[in-house]
Design a protein around this motif. Structure first.
Motif, PDB file in Angstrom:
ATOM      1  N   GLU A 106       0.836  -1.205   0.000  1.00  0.00           N
ATOM      2  CA  GLU A 106       0.000   0.000   0.000  1.00  0.00           C
ATOM      3  C   GLU A 106       0.873   1.257   0.000  1.00  0.00           C
ATOM      4  OE1 GLU A 106      -4.232  -1.016   2.154  1.00  0.00           O
ATOM      5  OE2 GLU A 106      -2.525  -0.592   3.451  1.00  0.00           O
ATOM      6  N   THR A 107       1.934   1.221   0.790  1.00  0.00           N
ATOM      7  CA  THR A 107       2.815   2.384   0.912  1.00  0.00           C
ATOM      8  C   THR A 107       3.554   2.674  -0.389  1.00  0.00           C
ATOM      9  OG1 THR A 107       3.148   1.995   3.286  1.00  0.00           O
ATOM     10  CG2 THR A 107       4.788   3.358   2.154  1.00  0.00           C
ATOM     11  N   ILE A 108       4.129   1.630  -1.014  1.00  0.00           N
ATOM     12  CA  ILE A 108       4.921   1.913  -2.219  1.00  0.00           C
ATOM     13  C   ILE A 108       4.038   2.212  -3.426  1.00  0.00           C
ATOM     14  CG2 ILE A 108       6.873   0.572  -1.378  1.00  0.00           C
ATOM     15  CD1 ILE A 108       6.159  -1.554  -3.510  1.00  0.00           C
ATOM     16  N   ILE A 109       2.808   1.739  -3.429  1.00  0.00           N
ATOM     17  CA  ILE A 109       1.880   2.117  -4.500  1.00  0.00           C
ATOM     18  C   ILE A 109       1.611   3.619  -4.426  1.00  0.00           C
ATOM     19  CG2 ILE A 109      -0.540   1.949  -5.246  1.00  0.00           C
ATOM     20  CD1 ILE A 109      -0.343  -1.076  -4.640  1.00  0.00           C
ATOM     21  N   GLU A 110       1.433   4.132  -3.213  1.00  0.00           N
ATOM     22  CA  GLU A 110       1.236   5.573  -3.043  1.00  0.00           C
ATOM     23  C   GLU A 110       2.486   6.345  -3.450  1.00  0.00           C
ATOM     24  OE1 GLU A 110      -1.627   7.195  -2.409  1.00  0.00           O
ATOM     25  OE2 GLU A 110      -2.425   5.160  -2.680  1.00  0.00           O
ATOM     26  N   LYS A 111       3.653   5.807  -3.127  1.00  0.00           N
ATOM     27  CA  LYS A 111       4.902   6.457  -3.540  1.00  0.00           C
ATOM     28  C   LYS A 111       4.995   6.494  -5.061  1.00  0.00           C
ATOM     29  CE  LYS A 111       7.658   5.119   0.551  1.00  0.00           C
ATOM     30  NZ  LYS A 111       8.041   6.477   0.995  1.00  0.00           N
ATOM     31  N   ALA A 112       4.611   5.384  -5.709  1.00  0.00           N
ATOM     32  CA  ALA A 112       4.679   5.316  -7.166  1.00  0.00           C
ATOM     33  C   ALA A 112       3.720   6.303  -7.812  1.00  0.00           C
ATOM     34  CB  ALA A 112       4.383   3.898  -7.643  1.00  0.00           C
ATOM     35  N   LYS A 113       2.575   6.542  -7.196  1.00  0.00           N
ATOM     36  CA  LYS A 113       1.618   7.511  -7.737  1.00  0.00           C
ATOM     37  C   LYS A 113       2.220   8.916  -7.748  1.00  0.00           C
ATOM     38  CE  LYS A 113      -2.643   5.068  -6.448  1.00  0.00           C
ATOM     39  NZ  LYS A 113      -3.855   5.079  -5.583  1.00  0.00           N
ATOM     40  N   THR A 114       3.088   9.168  -6.775  1.00  0.00           N
ATOM     41  CA  THR A 114       3.703  10.496  -6.669  1.00  0.00           C
ATOM     42  C   THR A 114       5.006  10.607  -7.446  1.00  0.00           C
ATOM     43  OG1 THR A 114       2.755  10.771  -4.454  1.00  0.00           O
ATOM     44  CG2 THR A 114       4.582  12.222  -5.048  1.00  0.00           C
ATOM     45  N   TYR A 115       5.847   9.574  -7.331  1.00  0.00           N
ATOM     46  CA  TYR A 115       7.196   9.656  -7.891  1.00  0.00           C
ATOM     47  C   TYR A 115       7.456   8.718  -9.071  1.00  0.00           C
ATOM     48  CZ  TYR A 115       8.033  12.251  -3.595  1.00  0.00           C
ATOM     49  OH  TYR A 115       7.973  13.176  -2.578  1.00  0.00           O
ATOM     50  N   GLY A 116       6.464   7.923  -9.469  1.00  0.00           N
ATOM     51  CA  GLY A 116       6.629   7.029 -10.601  1.00  0.00           C
ATOM     52  C   GLY A 116       7.065   5.623 -10.224  1.00  0.00           C
ATOM     53  N   MET A 117       7.782   5.493  -9.106  1.00  0.00           N
ATOM     54  CA  MET A 117       8.237   4.185  -8.645  1.00  0.00           C
ATOM     55  C   MET A 117       8.260   4.139  -7.127  1.00  0.00           C
ATOM     56  SD  MET A 117      11.515   3.203 -11.031  1.00  0.00           S
ATOM     57  CE  MET A 117      11.408   3.088 -12.814  1.00  0.00           C
ATOM     58  N   MET A 293       8.138  -4.036  -5.696  1.00  0.00           N
ATOM     59  CA  MET A 293       8.265  -2.837  -6.519  1.00  0.00           C
ATOM     60  C   MET A 293       6.915  -2.489  -7.136  1.00  0.00           C
ATOM     61  SD  MET A 293      11.854  -3.456  -8.577  1.00  0.00           S
ATOM     62  CE  MET A 293      11.787  -1.818  -9.319  1.00  0.00           C
ATOM     63  N   ALA A 294       6.652  -1.202  -7.236  1.00  0.00           N
ATOM     64  CA  ALA A 294       5.477  -0.702  -7.948  1.00  0.00           C
ATOM     65  C   ALA A 294       5.965   0.366  -8.911  1.00  0.00           C
ATOM     66  CB  ALA A 294       4.452  -0.128  -6.981  1.00  0.00           C
ATOM     67  N   ILE A 295       5.562   0.258 -10.170  1.00  0.00           N
ATOM     68  CA  ILE A 295       6.002   1.193 -11.209  1.00  0.00           C
ATOM     69  C   ILE A 295       4.774   1.732 -11.916  1.00  0.00           C
ATOM     70  CG2 ILE A 295       7.378   1.483 -13.298  1.00  0.00           C
ATOM     71  CD1 ILE A 295       8.952  -1.032 -12.414  1.00  0.00           C
ATOM     72  N   ASP A 296       4.645   3.026 -11.981  1.00  0.00           N
ATOM     73  CA  ASP A 296       3.479   3.652 -12.610  1.00  0.00           C
ATOM     74  C   ASP A 296       3.778   3.971 -14.077  1.00  0.00           C
ATOM     75  OD1 ASP A 296       1.217   5.008 -13.310  1.00  0.00           O
ATOM     76  OD2 ASP A 296       1.307   6.458 -11.667  1.00  0.00           O
ATOM     77  N   PRO A 297       3.082   3.340 -15.023  1.00  0.00           N
ATOM     78  CA  PRO A 297       3.308   3.636 -16.447  1.00  0.00           C
ATOM     79  C   PRO A 297       3.046   5.092 -16.811  1.00  0.00           C
ATOM     80  CG  PRO A 297       2.115   1.572 -16.201  1.00  0.00           C
ATOM     81  CD  PRO A 297       2.136   2.228 -14.846  1.00  0.00           C
ATOM     82  N   ASP A 298       2.297   5.804 -15.969  1.00  0.00           N
ATOM     83  CA  ASP A 298       2.052   7.220 -16.245  1.00  0.00           C
ATOM     84  C   ASP A 298       3.357   8.017 -16.226  1.00  0.00           C
ATOM     85  OD1 ASP A 298      -0.599   7.493 -16.899  1.00  0.00           O
ATOM     86  OD2 ASP A 298      -1.274   7.769 -14.836  1.00  0.00           O
ATOM     87  N   ALA A 299       4.380   7.474 -15.563  1.00  0.00           N
ATOM     88  CA  ALA A 299       5.686   8.142 -15.562  1.00  0.00           C
ATOM     89  C   ALA A 299       6.458   7.849 -16.842  1.00  0.00           C
ATOM     90  CB  ALA A 299       6.498   7.684 -14.343  1.00  0.00           C
TER      91      ALA A 299
END
Length: 374
Positions: A106-117, A293-299
């Motif tokens: 949950e924590t790293i998904i939120e980080k990825a939403k903000t910083y991409g990863m 790891m969580a990586i946001d494709p929006d980045a």
């Protein structure tokens, strides 16, 4: 009562019934209710996907019994050791691995939403269930999810016979524009201990070539293998098989990568230190390590484009020319989705050995449940 059974003659237990039962059983051994619901959901997700080696089959021996043996804490002390905008290191203090993992994801998904990863590493943990659960948490948010965990020694290195590495799954989930994500969730061994436990429970032999004894020969007796794995007199072959003719060194290499990332990023235990046995032969906590790891494709290209291209690749793979005698090609995650469609209105099928374990737990803790198989 008209009991619905699967093709193997196993009765189904409705999802709501098995969930409520497992939650109450977890609570009976000291797991807080909110944590118990997370644990039950992880176990059910394995059965939803047809990965029965990590579902109800493991409820009693891997979780309830370990809590009762004092080698796993029912209350999870989640301690943040280090945190940056994109990273997280946690000590789970031998609590419920599924609870610590859920909070970390949950924590790293939120980080990825903000910083991409976002990336997390957990030390002093316990079995975290089906690895694909954690990558799916990411794909549900339109993100790429990656996870791995070390485990008690089971795999022999190529040209070796000693169990040194865990089954160490390297699991990746990718969001698509289809009804289900791409999810490759498998051990870096040719099979895993849970599968052999399933064979043993089902009275089946383990296929030859999956397990090697200290004499260098293949073992097939599932009960004998489980004893030998615990004693260290047998080992699983790495993905690819024994030796290097079928590229077993590749599975060996990937298992080593998972071992290093699961231990070195958080300063945790590794290899033989994960045996769960003290020098005097008594049981002790496993002190497992996990990474996520969580990586946001929006980045990058954007979620919509990533999902479409991912979906197009998978559809083209499935539409490619079939081998003689085969009318369908699958992509990772598809078979599990089809199992869910078949089971979603029926529940989880349970064999006789699991039925006995469920009734044993119910009677031990005086839980007010009646199962369809009774």
């Amino acid at each position: 009562m008209n009991v619905i059974k699967d093709d193997l003659g196993r009765p189904y237990i409705p999802w709501e019934l098995i969930e409520n039962f497992m939650v109450d059983a977890f609570k009976a051994v000291g797991v807080p209710e909110s944590d118990a619901r997370i644990c039950a959901d992880v176990l059910m997700e394995s059965d939803r996907r047809g990965i029965e080696s990590h579902g109800c089959n493991r409820f009693k021996p891997i979780y309830i019994d370990r809590i009762n043996a004092g080698i796993q804490n029912p209350v999870t002390e989640y301690e943040v050791i280090k945190e940056t905008p994109t990273t997280l290191v946690v000590d789970a203090h031998d609590g419920m691995g599924m609870v610590a993992s859920h909070r970390a994801m949950e924590t790293i998904i939120e980080k990825a939403k903000t910083y991409g990863m976002g990336m997390a590493a957990i030390r002093n943990s316990t079995h975290y269930g089906i690895a694909g659960y954690w990558t799916t948490m990411a794909t549900k948010e339109g993100m790429i999810g990656i996870t791995g965990t070390n485990a008690r020694p089971s795999i022999a290195p190529t040209f070796g016979v000693e169990n040194m590495l865990g089954t160490n799954p390297l699991t990746i989930g990718l969001p698509t524009d289809e009804e289900f994500p791409f999810c490759i969730d498998c051990a870096t061994s040719i099979t895993q201990r849970g599968k052999i436990e399933y064979y043993a429970r089902s009275g089946k032999d383990t296929p030859a070539g999956m397990v090697i004894g200290h004499d260098g020969k293949a073992m097939t007796d599932s009960d004998e293998i489980l004893v030998a794995l615990t004693k260290g007199t047998a080992a699983l072959a790495p993905l690819g098989g024994i030796g290097d003719e079928l590229a077993g060194y590749k599975g060996y290499g990937y298992a080593t990568v998972v071992e290093i990332l699961s231990a070195a990023l958080q300063g945790g235990s590794y290899l033989k230190a994960l045996s769960g046995m003290a020098e005097d032969g008594s049981k002790r906590p496993y002190h497992l390590g996990h990474f996520f790891m969580a990586i946001d494709p929006d980045a990058f290209s954007g979620q919509a484009e990533f999902k479409k291209i991912c979906g197009d690749i998978l559809r083209q793979l499935r539409a490619s020319e079939k081998a003689p005698g085969h009318d369908r090609i699958f992509t990772a995650g598809e078979k599990e989705y089809l199992v869910w469609l078949e089971r979603k209105d029926k529940g989880v099928p349970v064999g006789e050995s699991v039925q006995k374990e469920l009734t044993e737990i119910r009677d031990r803790y005086n839980l007010p449940y009646t199962f369809p198989f009774e």
